[in-house]
Structure formats: structure tokens, C-alpha cells
Scaffold this motif. Structure first.
Motif, mmCIF file in Angstrom:
data_model
loop_
_atom_site.group_PDB
_atom_site.id
_atom_site.type_symbol
_atom_site.label_atom_id
_atom_site.label_comp_id
_atom_site.label_asym_id
_atom_site.label_seq_id
_atom_site.Cartn_x
_atom_site.Cartn_y
_atom_site.Cartn_z
ATOM 1 N N TYR A 75 0.829 -1.202 0.000
ATOM 2 C CA TYR A 75 0.000 0.000 0.000
ATOM 3 C C TYR A 75 0.865 1.255 0.000
ATOM 4 O O TYR A 75 2.041 1.244 0.376
ATOM 5 C CB TYR A 75 -0.965 -0.012 1.192
ATOM 6 C CG TYR A 75 -0.391 -0.594 2.461
ATOM 7 C CD1 TYR A 75 0.227 0.197 3.428
ATOM 8 C CD2 TYR A 75 -0.467 -1.974 2.695
ATOM 9 C CE1 TYR A 75 0.742 -0.348 4.579
ATOM 10 C CE2 TYR A 75 0.052 -2.521 3.858
ATOM 11 C CZ TYR A 75 0.659 -1.705 4.800
ATOM 12 O OH TYR A 75 1.178 -2.254 5.937
ATOM 13 N N ASP A 76 0.260 2.355 -0.428
ATOM 14 C CA ASP A 76 1.007 3.586 -0.684
ATOM 15 C C ASP A 76 1.666 4.174 0.563
ATOM 16 O O ASP A 76 2.763 4.718 0.487
ATOM 17 C CB ASP A 76 0.090 4.638 -1.316
ATOM 18 C CG ASP A 76 -0.384 4.243 -2.704
ATOM 19 O OD1 ASP A 76 0.258 3.352 -3.309
ATOM 20 O OD2 ASP A 76 -1.384 4.797 -3.179
ATOM 21 N N ARG A 77 1.004 4.059 1.724
ATOM 22 C CA ARG A 77 1.510 4.732 2.925
ATOM 23 C C ARG A 77 2.583 3.915 3.649
ATOM 24 O O ARG A 77 3.098 4.346 4.686
ATOM 25 C CB ARG A 77 0.364 5.045 3.882
ATOM 26 C CG ARG A 77 -0.133 3.849 4.704
ATOM 27 C CD ARG A 77 -1.210 4.255 5.693
ATOM 28 N NE ARG A 77 -0.803 5.333 6.545
ATOM 29 C CZ ARG A 77 -0.117 5.189 7.683
ATOM 30 N NH1 ARG A 77 0.261 3.994 8.079
ATOM 31 N NH2 ARG A 77 0.199 6.232 8.404
ATOM 32 N N LEU A 78 2.938 2.759 3.122
ATOM 33 C CA LEU A 78 3.872 1.874 3.813
ATOM 34 C C LEU A 78 5.236 2.533 4.014
ATOM 35 O O LEU A 78 5.797 3.143 3.107
ATOM 36 C CB LEU A 78 4.052 0.582 3.010
ATOM 37 C CG LEU A 78 5.025 -0.442 3.597
ATOM 38 C CD1 LEU A 78 4.532 -0.969 4.939
ATOM 39 C CD2 LEU A 78 5.247 -1.588 2.625
ATOM 40 N N SER B 57 -2.599 -7.242 -0.663
ATOM 41 C CA SER B 57 -1.641 -7.200 -1.773
ATOM 42 C C SER B 57 -2.166 -6.364 -2.934
ATOM 43 O O SER B 57 -1.385 -5.928 -3.789
ATOM 44 C CB SER B 57 -1.325 -8.617 -2.259
ATOM 45 O OG SER B 57 -2.501 -9.289 -2.670
ATOM 46 N N LYS B 58 -3.472 -6.124 -2.975
ATOM 47 C CA LYS B 58 -4.083 -5.292 -4.019
ATOM 48 C C LYS B 58 -4.510 -3.920 -3.497
ATOM 49 O O LYS B 58 -4.938 -3.060 -4.271
ATOM 50 C CB LYS B 58 -5.309 -5.996 -4.613
ATOM 51 C CG LYS B 58 -5.009 -7.352 -5.253
ATOM 52 C CD LYS B 58 -4.121 -7.207 -6.473
ATOM 53 C CE LYS B 58 -3.906 -8.546 -7.164
ATOM 54 N NZ LYS B 58 -3.004 -8.414 -8.344
ATOM 55 N N TYR B 59 -4.407 -3.714 -2.204
ATOM 56 C CA TYR B 59 -4.834 -2.449 -1.590
ATOM 57 C C TYR B 59 -3.753 -1.383 -1.785
ATOM 58 O O TYR B 59 -2.571 -1.626 -1.557
ATOM 59 C CB TYR B 59 -5.081 -2.666 -0.098
ATOM 60 C CG TYR B 59 -5.470 -1.418 0.669
ATOM 61 C CD1 TYR B 59 -6.802 -1.067 0.830
ATOM 62 C CD2 TYR B 59 -4.502 -0.601 1.249
ATOM 63 C CE1 TYR B 59 -7.169 0.072 1.547
ATOM 64 C CE2 TYR B 59 -4.854 0.526 1.961
ATOM 65 C CZ TYR B 59 -6.183 0.859 2.112
ATOM 66 O OH TYR B 59 -6.524 1.985 2.825
ATOM 67 N N LYS B 60 -4.156 -0.198 -2.217
ATOM 68 C CA LYS B 60 -3.213 0.896 -2.397
ATOM 69 C C LYS B 60 -3.491 2.066 -1.458
ATOM 70 O O LYS B 60 -2.595 2.610 -0.829
ATOM 71 C CB LYS B 60 -3.236 1.387 -3.849
ATOM 72 C CG LYS B 60 -2.768 0.358 -4.865
ATOM 73 C CD LYS B 60 -1.347 -0.111 -4.573
ATOM 74 C CE LYS B 60 -0.885 -1.194 -5.544
ATOM 75 N NZ LYS B 60 0.443 -1.722 -5.178
ATOM 76 N N SER B 61 -4.766 2.453 -1.364
ATOM 77 C CA SER B 61 -5.107 3.632 -0.561
ATOM 78 C C SER B 61 -6.561 3.544 -0.127
ATOM 79 O O SER B 61 -7.400 2.936 -0.814
ATOM 80 C CB SER B 61 -4.881 4.906 -1.381
ATOM 81 O OG SER B 61 -5.467 6.023 -0.751
#
Length: 412
Positions: free
Chosen positions: A61-64, A169-173
Motif C-alpha cells: 500500500y502507498d503509505r507503507l 496485496s491489491k490495496y493501495k489507498s
């Protein structure tokens, strides 16, 4: 990249690799290749995707950010840039990986999905089959790691749910879930961070905490909790260090049991060493749980068309479900006739001795100790192969077989 000799036939292309074959171009595979390069040895990395560190690029995910300070996440022989923050972001870590590969001139063969790897006892070599080639080498390094494939839980009724279901694994935001009630199944680091991200995008997360979990502060009085633990372990027994960590966690975070997050009876470091279950390092989710913005719920009994029924008898309407249920090794699907691994794809021999098998088989990225464990094993593997390489070279020279290359003799 390892030097190769190519033979073509009607069915497949055979590639004789003068050096180890490394399966996986993530941090583990790159670390071994770099350490081999430092010893003056070639290697060949086979990677199923089209890029380095595909898990980091495509399945995070983006915030990682790194959960540990950067000094605990460096690969061998090449540190992070000094201007990187204490906890590098996902993009910064990917940039570091790309710089690492460039520095050591590592050029994997991309889009080479290993279908089978088998030791040929007749020749004494490993035969690694991809979709279009067979690679042959004296050494095989399994670097696909503990997190090769997402784990999908068997939840009753999940296939009947009308809303959106996806794995982390498919989550971004959380931006696509604004104002939605989202059921997050899993309360590890991913489940906590996804729930926090959903909060910050005005979603309403309900986080399932079916099992017990250790939650620790990421820092204590400005110092990394992990760093404190590593320092204490130099002087005190593990169980005493666990007690100290839990005392400090209770002082800084309070009693998490009251929030629905039951602590395991086994301490956090001991549990990590035994089972690989990582304690959650809190980066803000706990305060959102205390405020009620993240709602902790018990085990899921059943998913309905429009929501979920829980083991405590509650029923809630849900708009979307996110599976924060982790990853698993995929080694058993392609490494054949080898009893070095368990059915779960982990080495049977525990750390620190699980890096070496028989017949030139090695593993890296399976220590359950993150990138520090990877760095330790990569160095051991390179030294061990280097010693064998020198022995074979000396034997070739003594036999006076007129083989002028620096590489060991290979079958034709």
C-alpha cells in the motif's frame, strides 16, 4: 550476471550457468548476488515478474514505511543514503533496491517463472525449468522468501458477499473507500496500518481480532523499540527482555486487552522466534481504536450478502472487505523431490542453520528475522560457495585438463 553457455534443441533451450542460480530478485536474492560478486563469483537471478522487488512495487500500500529504523534494514555491503529518513518510505526503499542492483551490476533474467527445480543425481547438477528454458548449475539458491504468495482465508459465505473483496496485496489507498464500512480481517501490522489509512480517508474500519496479538510502541522515549530489544538481548535472557518490553508497552500504550486486543501468553520476541508471528509496532492505529474510529470486532462466523455475523452474536452491514491475512512461501509448488522444506515452504532446520541444505541447495529470506536475517545468511552462502569454487578450480588445475576458464567444469 553469471556467464552462460546455451544449447538449443527442438523442445527447450538449455543454459549452463557458471555460478549459482538464484530464484527471486527481491532483497534476499540481490543480497546473495552482491555477496557472491564481492567474492569474485558470478551468479544468475531468475525472476518471474518484470522488475526488482516486485512485492514492494506491486503488492504494498502507498503509505507503507519500513517498520524498523533503516540501519536494521540494510542489505550487505551497501547502506542507505544518509539523507533518507529514519523510517524510509516504500518509494525510498524501492529506490534503494534499484541503486543496490546497479551498484553491484546485477542484471536478473526477468519474466522467467520457475516451474520446477530438481537435483539430477546422475550429473550432480540442479536443473531449473522455466516456461521456455532449462538452467543448469551446481548450486541453487532459493530466495523467494516467506512472502511469495498472498494467503486467502476460508471464510464461510465470502463468495456470496455483494461488495468489494480484496487482499492487502491489491490495496493501495483508502481513498476509494471514503464513507464506506470496511471489514478488515486481520490485526497484524498490515491490518492495523490499513485500518489507520482507511480512517484517514474517512472510511469506517471494523478490524477483526480473532487471535491474540502483541502491540508494542514503535519507539519508546524516542528510541526504536526494536533497537532497545536488540541492545538488551546482549546482556539479558530473552524472556527477561520480553518482560521489560511488555512493561514499557503497558506504561506507554496501556492495557490493550481492554481494547479487544488480547496479548499472547508467550512474550513478543520469543513468539516471533518460535512461530514467525511479528508483533505489531504501533504507528497511530491504537489511538484511533481508543477514540472509537477503528472498531475492533471478534471472529467472523459468516459473511452474508450485505455484511457479517460474528462469533459473539453481533451482525453488521459492511460495504467492503479487506483481507489482511498475510503471505506464505510458494517453494513446495516448484522445488521437487526435496525434503529440506516443510509442507508450508519453510526450512525444517531452524535459524541460524537453515541457510544450507544438501547437494548445493541454499535458502535466504526464510529466517523470520527480516532483512537482518537475510544479510546474515547471504554472507554465509557466498562464503560457502566461494570455498567450493576454489576447491573445484584447484582440482581442475591439478588434473591439468586444459580448461582455461576461471569457472568450474560443467557437463556438456
Amino acid at each position: 550476471m553469471g556467464s552462460c553457455k546455451v544449447q538449443n534443441d527442438k523442445q527447450t533451450k538449455s543454459v549452463l550457468v557458471h555460478g549459482p542460480i538464484i530464484v527471486g530478485a527481491g532483497p534476499s536474492g540481490l543480497a546473495v548476488s552482491a555477496c557472491l560478486s564481492q567474492q569474485g563469483l558470478p551468479s544468475l537471478i531468475l525472476e518471474r515478474s518484470d522488475c526488482l522487488a516486485s512485492l514492494w512495487k506491486h503488492r504494498t500500500y502507498d503509505r507503507l514505511k519500513l517498520h524498523l529504523p533503516k540501519q536494521f534494514c540494510e542489505l550487505p555491503l551497501f547502506g542507505f543514503p544518509e539523507n533518507f529518513p529514519k523510517y524510509p518510505t516504500k518509494r525510498q526503499f524501492i529506490a534503494y533496491i534499484e541503486s543496490y542492483a546497479s551498484h553491484f551490476k546485477i542484471q536478473p533474467k526477468f519474466k522467467q517463472a520457475v516451474q520446477t527445480a530438481l537435483f539430477d543425481h546422475a550429473s550432480g547438477f540442479w536443473r531449473v525449468q522455466t516456461q521456455d528454458s532449462e538452467y543448469i548449475s551446481k548450486w541453487l539458491v532459493v530466495a523467494t522468501g516467506e512472502n511469495a504468495e498472498p494467503v486467502f482465508p476460508d471464510v464461510v459465505g465470502l463468495d456470496k458477499f455483494n461488495g468489494h473483496v480484496l487482499h492487502t496485496s491489491k490495496y493501495k489507498s483508502g481513498s476509494e473507500f471514503k464513507n464506506q464500512k470496511v471489514l478488515v480481517i486481520g490485526c497484524g501490522n498490515s491490518g492495523m496500518e490499513v485500518s489507520l489509512d482507511l480512517c484517514r480517508h474517512n472510511a469506517i474500519p471494523h478490524m477483526v481480532a480473532r487471535n491474540s496479538v502483541h502491540v508494542l510502541p514503535r519507539e519508546i522515549f524516542g528510541f526504536s523499540t526494536f533497537g532497545i530489544a536488540m541492545a538488551l538481548l546482549r546482556w539479558f535472557p530473552l524472556r527477561l527482555v520480553d518482560k521489560i518490553l511488555l512493561l514499557m508497552a503497558n506504561i506507554t500504550l496501556g492495557n490493550t486487552d481492554q481494547l479487544g486486543l488480547r496479548r499472547p501468553k508467550t512474550g513478543p520476541i520469543e513468539l516471533k522466534n518460535i512461530t514467525g508471528k511479528t508483533p505489531v509496532l504501533d504507528v497511530g492505529a491504537l489511538s484511533q481504536i481508543k477514540s472509537g474510529k477503528i472498531k475492533v470486532v471478534g471472529g467472523v462466523k459468516e459473511i452474508t450478502k450485505n455484511g457479517a455475523r460474528f462469533t459473539d452474536g453481533q451482525e453488521k452491514e459492511i460495504d467492503a472487505i479487506i483481507l489482511a491475512t498475510g503471505y506464505k512461501s510458494n517453494v513446495p509448488t516448484w522445488l521437487k523431490e526435496c525434503d529440506f522444506f516443510t509442507k508450508d515452504g519453510m526450512p525444517k532446520t531452524p535459524f541460524p542453520n537453515g541457510w544450507k541444505g544438501e547437494n548445493g541447495l541454499y535458502t535466504v529470506g526464510f529466517t523470520r528475522r527480516g532483512l537482518q536475517g537475510t544479510a546474515l545468511d547471504a554472507d554465509k552462502i557466498a562464503q560457502d560457495i566461494s570455498e567450493q569454487w576454489r576447491q573445484i578450480k584447484d582440482l581442475n588445475n591439478n588434473n591439468n585438463n586444459n580448461y582455461t576458464s576461471n569457472s568450474p567444469s560443467y557437463p556438456t
